[in-house]
Design a protein around this motif. Structure first.
Motif, PDB file in Angstrom:
ATOM      1  N   LYS A 112      12.744 -14.257 -20.164  1.00 31.12           N
ATOM      2  CA  LYS A 112      13.912 -14.404 -19.287  1.00 31.12           C
ATOM      3  C   LYS A 112      13.574 -15.271 -18.068  1.00 31.12           C
ATOM      4  O   LYS A 112      14.357 -16.107 -17.636  1.00 31.12           O
ATOM      5  N   PHE A 133      15.402 -17.276 -14.557  1.00 31.98           N
ATOM      6  CA  PHE A 133      15.687 -16.147 -13.670  1.00 31.98           C
ATOM      7  C   PHE A 133      14.473 -15.828 -12.800  1.00 31.98           C
ATOM      8  O   PHE A 133      13.343 -15.901 -13.263  1.00 31.98           O
ATOM      9  N   ARG A 140      18.359 -15.955  -8.766  1.00 26.80           N
ATOM     10  CA  ARG A 140      18.978 -15.599 -10.057  1.00 26.80           C
ATOM     11  C   ARG A 140      18.326 -14.330 -10.599  1.00 26.80           C
ATOM     12  O   ARG A 140      17.114 -14.263 -10.749  1.00 26.80           O
ATOM     13  N   GLN A 141      19.143 -13.321 -10.861  1.00 29.93           N
ATOM     14  CA  GLN A 141      18.609 -12.047 -11.326  1.00 29.93           C
ATOM     15  C   GLN A 141      19.236 -11.668 -12.667  1.00 29.93           C
ATOM     16  O   GLN A 141      20.395 -11.973 -12.920  1.00 29.93           O
ATOM     17  N   ALA A 142      18.448 -11.020 -13.495  1.00 26.89           N
ATOM     18  CA  ALA A 142      18.981 -10.579 -14.779  1.00 26.89           C
ATOM     19  C   ALA A 142      18.389  -9.222 -15.121  1.00 26.89           C
ATOM     20  O   ALA A 142      17.275  -8.896 -14.711  1.00 26.89           O
ATOM     21  N   VAL A 198      13.750 -10.282 -12.966  1.00 25.38           N
ATOM     22  CA  VAL A 198      14.209  -9.644 -14.204  1.00 25.38           C
ATOM     23  C   VAL A 198      13.872  -8.163 -14.078  1.00 25.38           C
ATOM     24  O   VAL A 198      12.715  -7.803 -13.882  1.00 25.38           O
TER      25      VAL A 198
END
Ligand code: UDP
Ligand code: MG
Length: 321
Positions: A114, A119, A192-194, A122
Motif C-alpha cells: 500500500k 500512501f 495520504r492514509q489508508a 497504512v
C-alpha cells in the motif's frame, strides 16, 4: 517524489512491551522467520516491566544485530512507549505493533504494498474483536463518538497497528504534547492514509494490561485532546438548566399574579437545587478534565525517563540529509 516501486526502503518494527515474558519467546521466534523482502530492524520499548521481559530482550539483542531495545525507569504507559519507539526508530518506514502477537507482523507485506502505491500511513482496521461483548460495545461507541465530536479524521476501529513513512513520523515526533493519543496524532498529521482490514486474533499468551480503568483513561485522553465538544456540551447543559429555572420563575410569577397562593414550594426548591447543583458539578468536572491536561502540558516534564538501551541503538545514527 521518489519512485516507491524502485526503492528498497528500510523498515523498523516498534514493539511496546510491558510484562510480556510469557509471549516474548514466541514473538522473537516469529520475528526470526519474518521475511518482508526489505532490510528490517526491530526496536523493543520495555515500559518498566517488573517481570523477566528486560532480561529476555537483553539476551535477544545480544545475539541478533537486527534488534535493539530501550527501557524506561518505570511504567510510563503504552502510548508513551509507542512515542519513544517512534523517536528512536531508524529507517524509511516505521511500523508499530503490539508485542502480544495481536498485530500479525506478516501482514506488514500488505502494508508495504500500500505504501508503494503512494500512501504515507497504512493502518490496520479490526474487523472482529475477540474481547467480551461489553468491551466490544464500548469500543464501537467510542470510535463513533470520537468521529462525531473531534475536529479531525480518526479512523474507526483502527488501533496503533500501522506503518508510517519517515516524514509522518518526523511530524509526530515534533508534536510536543504529553497526552500522547498516538492514533489521534497520526490522523492529525494528514498526508495520504489508508486502512487495511484484518481479523485481530486474541492475545497469544499472558494477560492484557489494559483494564477497564486504563481503557477509560485512554478513551478520555482521546476525546478530550481531540475535541472541544465536551466543553460545548457543558455550556449547553448550563444554558438548558438556566432556561428551565427561568421558565419556572415565569410560571411562579403567573401563579402569583393570578392572585392564588404560591404552592408550598418544598418539592420544587429541592428539585431545582438538585438539578442545578448536578449540572454545575458536571460542568466543573469537564472543566477540571481539561484543566488537568493543561497542567500536565505546562509542567513540561519529559515524556519518559530512560533506564538503558542496547543493540543497534548504540550505533551512531546516520546523519540526516
Ligand atoms: N503496553 C505497554 N505499557 C503499558 C501497557 C501495555 O507498553 O503500560 C504494551 C503491551 O506490552 C502490548 C501493548 O502495549 O504490547 C498492548 O497492550 P495490551 O495487549 O495489554 O492491550 P490490548 O491488546 O488489550 O489493547
Ligand atoms: Mg493485546
Amino acid at each position: 517524489m521518489i519512485d516507491r516501486h524502485a526503492t528498497a526502503p528500510e523498515i523498523c518494527l516498534v514493539f511496546p512491551c510491558y510484562n510480556e515474558e510469557e509471549v516474548l519467546p514466541d514473538l522473537l521466534q516469529a520475528l526470526k522467520v519474518l521475511d518482508l523482502g526489505i532490510p528490517t530492524r526491530f526496536l523493543f520499548i520495555d515500559d518498566g516491566s517488573t517481570d523477566g521481559t528486560l532480561s529476555l530482550l537483553q539476551k535477544a539483542c545480544d545475539s541478533n544485530p537486527q534488534m535493539a531495545y530501550l527501557s524506561f525507569s518505570r511504567n510510563f504507559g503504552h502510548q508513551v512507549a509507542v512515542s519513544a519507539g517512534l523517536k528512536h526508530a531508524r529507517g524509511d518506514l516505521i511500523a508499530v505493533l503490539d508485542a502480544d502477537l495481536q498485530d500479525p507482523p506478516e501482514l506488514l507485506s500488505q502494508f508495504i504494498a500500500k505504501w508503494r502505491e503512494g500512501f504515507d500511513v497504512v493502518y490496520g482496521i479490526r474487523t472482529n474483536r475477540k474481547e467480551s461483548w461489553f468491551l466490544r460495545i464500548c469500543y464501537h461507541n467510542f470510535y463513533r463518538l470520537l468521529e462525531k465530536t473531534s475536529n479531525i479524521q480518526i479512523p474507526r476501529d483502527a488501533g496503533d497497528f500501522a506503518l508510517m513513512d519517515r516524514r509522518v513520523v518526523e511530524v509526530i515526533n515534533a508534536l510536543p504534547e504529553h497526552n500522547r493519543f498516538v492514533r489521534g496524532l497520526r490522523g492529525w498529521v494528514g498526508f495520504r492514509q489508508a486502512g487495511i482490514k484484518y481479523a485481530r486474533p486474541a492475545r497469544h499468551a499472558g494477560k492484557p494490561s489494559y483494564n477497564m480503568k486504563r481503557l477509560t483513561r485512554l478513551a478520555l485522553d482521546g476525546l478530550l485532546s481531540f475535541s472541544s465538544a465536551p466543553l460545548r456540551l457543558s455550556a449547553w447543559l448550563g444554558a438548558g438548566a438556566a432556561l428551565l429555572g427561568f421558565g419556572y420563575l415565569v410560571y411562579a410569577l403567573g401563579v402569583f399574579m393570578s392572585g392564588k397562593d404560591l404552592p408550598e414550594g418544598w418539592t420544587s426548591t429541592v428539585v431545582l437545587i438538585l438539578f442545578l447543583g448536578g449540572v454545575q458539578l458536571m460542568v466543573l468536572g469537564i472543566l477540571g478534565e481539561y484543566l488537568g491536561r493543561i497542567f500536565e502540558e505546562v509542567k513540561g516534564r519529559p515524556h519518559y525517563v530512560m533506564n538503558e538501551y542496547a543493540g543497534w541503538l548504540t550505533e551512531p545514527s546516520p546523519a540526516k540529509e
